[in-house]
Design an enzyme around this catalytic site. Structure first.
Site, PDB file in Angstrom:
ATOM      1  N   LYS A 178       5.054   2.759  21.699  1.00 38.48           N
ATOM      2  CA  LYS A 178       6.102   2.146  20.885  1.00 38.48           C
ATOM      3  C   LYS A 178       7.483   2.368  21.516  1.00 38.48           C
ATOM      4  CE  LYS A 178       2.482   1.299  18.381  1.00 38.48           C
ATOM      5  NZ  LYS A 178       2.038   2.157  17.288  1.00 38.48           N
ATOM      6  N   ARG A 231      -8.494  13.567  36.058  1.00 37.27           N
ATOM      7  CA  ARG A 231      -8.764  13.701  34.625  1.00 37.27           C
ATOM      8  C   ARG A 231      -8.158  14.998  34.087  1.00 37.27           C
ATOM      9  NH1 ARG A 231     -13.420  15.698  32.967  1.00 37.27           N
ATOM     10  NH2 ARG A 231     -14.655  14.742  34.609  1.00 37.27           N
ATOM     11  N   TYR A 256      -0.112   5.655   9.312  1.00 35.98           N
ATOM     12  CA  TYR A 256      -0.504   4.571  10.204  1.00 35.98           C
ATOM     13  C   TYR A 256      -1.990   4.290   9.947  1.00 35.98           C
ATOM     14  CZ  TYR A 256      -1.599   2.199  14.605  1.00 35.98           C
ATOM     15  OH  TYR A 256      -2.023   1.302  15.548  1.00 35.98           O
ATOM     16  N   ASP A 312       3.766  13.177  13.289  1.00 36.31           N
ATOM     17  CA  ASP A 312       3.761  11.968  14.126  1.00 36.31           C
ATOM     18  C   ASP A 312       5.214  11.497  14.186  1.00 36.31           C
ATOM     19  OD1 ASP A 312       3.723   9.337  15.041  1.00 36.31           O
ATOM     20  OD2 ASP A 312       1.825   8.838  14.074  1.00 36.31           O
TER      21      ASP A 312
HETATM   22  C1  LIG Z   1       0.878   2.794  16.932  1.00 37.84           C
HETATM   23  C2  LIG Z   1       0.910   4.049  16.191  1.00 37.84           C
HETATM   24  C3  LIG Z   1      -0.086   5.024  16.368  1.00 37.84           C
HETATM   25  C4  LIG Z   1      -1.276   4.808  17.289  1.00 37.84           C
HETATM   26  O1  LIG Z   1      -0.872   4.731  18.628  1.00 37.84           O
HETATM   27  P1  LIG Z   1      -1.656   3.915  19.781  1.00 37.84           P
HETATM   28  O2  LIG Z   1      -0.826   4.151  20.989  1.00 37.84           O
HETATM   29  O3  LIG Z   1      -1.749   2.488  19.352  1.00 37.84           O
HETATM   30  O4  LIG Z   1      -3.011   4.535  19.881  1.00 37.84           O
HETATM   31  C5  LIG Z   1       0.021   6.197  15.648  1.00 37.84           C
HETATM   32  N1  LIG Z   1       1.050   6.420  14.791  1.00 37.84           N
HETATM   33  C6  LIG Z   1       2.013   5.500  14.594  1.00 37.84           C
HETATM   34  C7  LIG Z   1       3.128   5.806  13.640  1.00 37.84           C
HETATM   35  C8  LIG Z   1       1.985   4.289  15.279  1.00 37.84           C
HETATM   36  O5  LIG Z   1       2.944   3.378  15.068  1.00 37.84           O
END
Ligand SMILES: *Cc1c(COP(=O)(O)O)cnc(C)c1O
Length: 401
Positions: free
Chosen positions: A216, A59, A117, A191
């Site tokens: 992604k 962890r 998001y 992000d």
């Molecule tokens: C999918 C996504 C998230 C969240 O990510 P997870 O891996 O699903 O928790 C945050 N920001 C953007 C731009 C995303 O496309």
């Protein structure tokens, strides 16, 4: 301890074998272990007190996760005069949550945009809201508005943004926002999921923190959920953020990290092809009589085309387009298209499509949806790496239905 050969059968079953590895494996192994065995009491003490670096309990850290963190740190910083530290988390959401929780306390506010998001908006409103950490929404493109918020409200301790953002690919001027953050002593967090460090590196423009949903494009193969957080304040990342991560248990797991690591090896090749296809598809759609408007940053008509050229080295895989026929047109297209999978994610190697009005935003009042640019006939596409001729032919037949 008796020699292994003299042990009872049960002890033989339970005994851990230490393989001798004279030649190291070429490919990163999955360290599927919850703990690490110390060689001696002295080594245990040295590691526990921080005198010696070493793993303790998974962890807190694990070599497979460390490899992902190191690779992405290099991708986000190479060639820049920037040092950074990264920590892998169980998801993009857990990376945002862990990092923001490490930075903020009750009474603080987060200055952010309305077109985040969806999960992030809800996280800020519901989870952080309950901790008396409130989001303040504004148009981050409007720098005067941003500055007036910063000047007028000293409770704002973090500016959180996405660029480009869903669904119209609206961009935020990273350098300007980072500059305002520094001027007012407010941290900035980007992000960078949509662009990946291959096309955009926010540290270059002075932001303090970056998060990614590695679920992604960075993984690219759609086979795990994982995230990562990076910060330029290495000491802060190794103390406060690491402590928050390990005590909240928001750590990533070695199998998912290993999948992300595999995906990262082809990131540059995939992103090039994603972009080549997205550009060609955007141009095709832009000329099509049934299409009202295409949102893709390579198109000179996109309001943020110039800003994209300034801060990005490519335009990515995400585009959206507006059908003239509204809701009926959107439904008809979605039912006829064969090469786009109707899946609520993005960044996989195959093409993914979403009709927000009948899918992700079905339960959101129409006025609210329209105010965020999600019109009835809007289709969002995460353009894959298929042969472009096949994609164009398929989108063409689905438009002509
Ligand atoms: C999918 C996504 C998230 C969240 O990510 P997870 O891996 O699903 O928790 C945050 N920001 C953007 C731009 C995303 O496309």
């Amino acid at each position: 301890m008796k020699e292994a050969t003299k042990l009872g059968f049960g002890s033989l079953c339970a005994k851990e074998i230490k393989p001798s590895v004279n030649v190291p494996p070429h490919i990163l192994p999955i360290y599927a272990t919850s703990s690490f065995a110390f060689e001696s009491i002295d080594q245990g003490i040295a590691i526990f007190t921080g005198k010696e670096k070493g793993h303790v309990y998974a962890r807190y850290g694990n070599p497979t996760l460390d490899a992902v963190a190191e690779k992405i740190t290099r991708m986000e910083t190479s060639g820049l005069d920037v040092e950074a530290e990264a920590i892998v988390c169980s998801s993009g959401m857990s990376a945002i949550h862990t990092l923001a929780l490490s930075l903020l306390k009750p009474g603080d506010k987060i200055l952010t945009q309305a077109n985040l998001y969806g999960g992030t908006t809800e996280l800020f409103q519901k989870v952080f809201g309950a901790l008396q950490i409130e989001p303040v929404f504004c148009r981050l493109k409007d720098l005067e508005q941003v500055e007036s918020h910063l000047r007028g409200d000293s409770a704002i301790r973090l500016i959180y943004f996405e660029t480009p953002a869903n669904p119209t690919l609206e961009c935020v001027d990273i350098e300007a926002i980072a500059g305002l953050g520094r001027q007012y002593g407010v941290k900035t967090m980007a992000d960078n999921t949509f662009m990946t460090p291959y096309f955009q590196r926010p540290f270059q423009f002075g932001v303090d923190f970056i998060i990614h949903s590695t679920t992604k494009f960075i993984n690219g193969h759609g086979n795990c959920i994982a995230g990562i957080m990076l910060g330029r304040d290495v000491e802060f990342m190794r103390t406060k953020v690491w402590t928050t991560m390990k005590l909240s248990g928001t750590n990533g797991n070695p199998f998912d990290a290993w999948l992300v690591y595999n995906g990262m090896k082809t990131l540059h090749v995939r992103m090039d092809r994603h972009q080549q296809n997205a550009t060609a598809l955007a141009e095709f759609l832009d000329r099509h009589p049934k299409v009202e408007r295409v949102n893709y940053l390579s198109l000179p008509g996109h309001p943020d085309h110039q800003l994209a050229l300034k801060q990005m080295t490519g335009f990515g895989a995400m585009l959206s387009f507006e059908l003239k026929d509204g809701l009926a047109g959107g439904s008809r297209f979605m039912n006829a298209v064969k090469m786009g999978t109707l899946a609520p994610t993005l960044g996989d190697i195959d093409t993914l499509i979403l009709h927000p009005a009948t899918m992700s935003h079905l339960n959101i009042p129409r006025e609210v949806r329209l105010a965020n640019g999600i019109t009835d006939g809007l289709i969002r596409v995460s353009v894959g790496i298929e042969d472009i001729e096949d994609l164009i032919a398929d989108f063409g037949q689905a438009l002509d239905v």
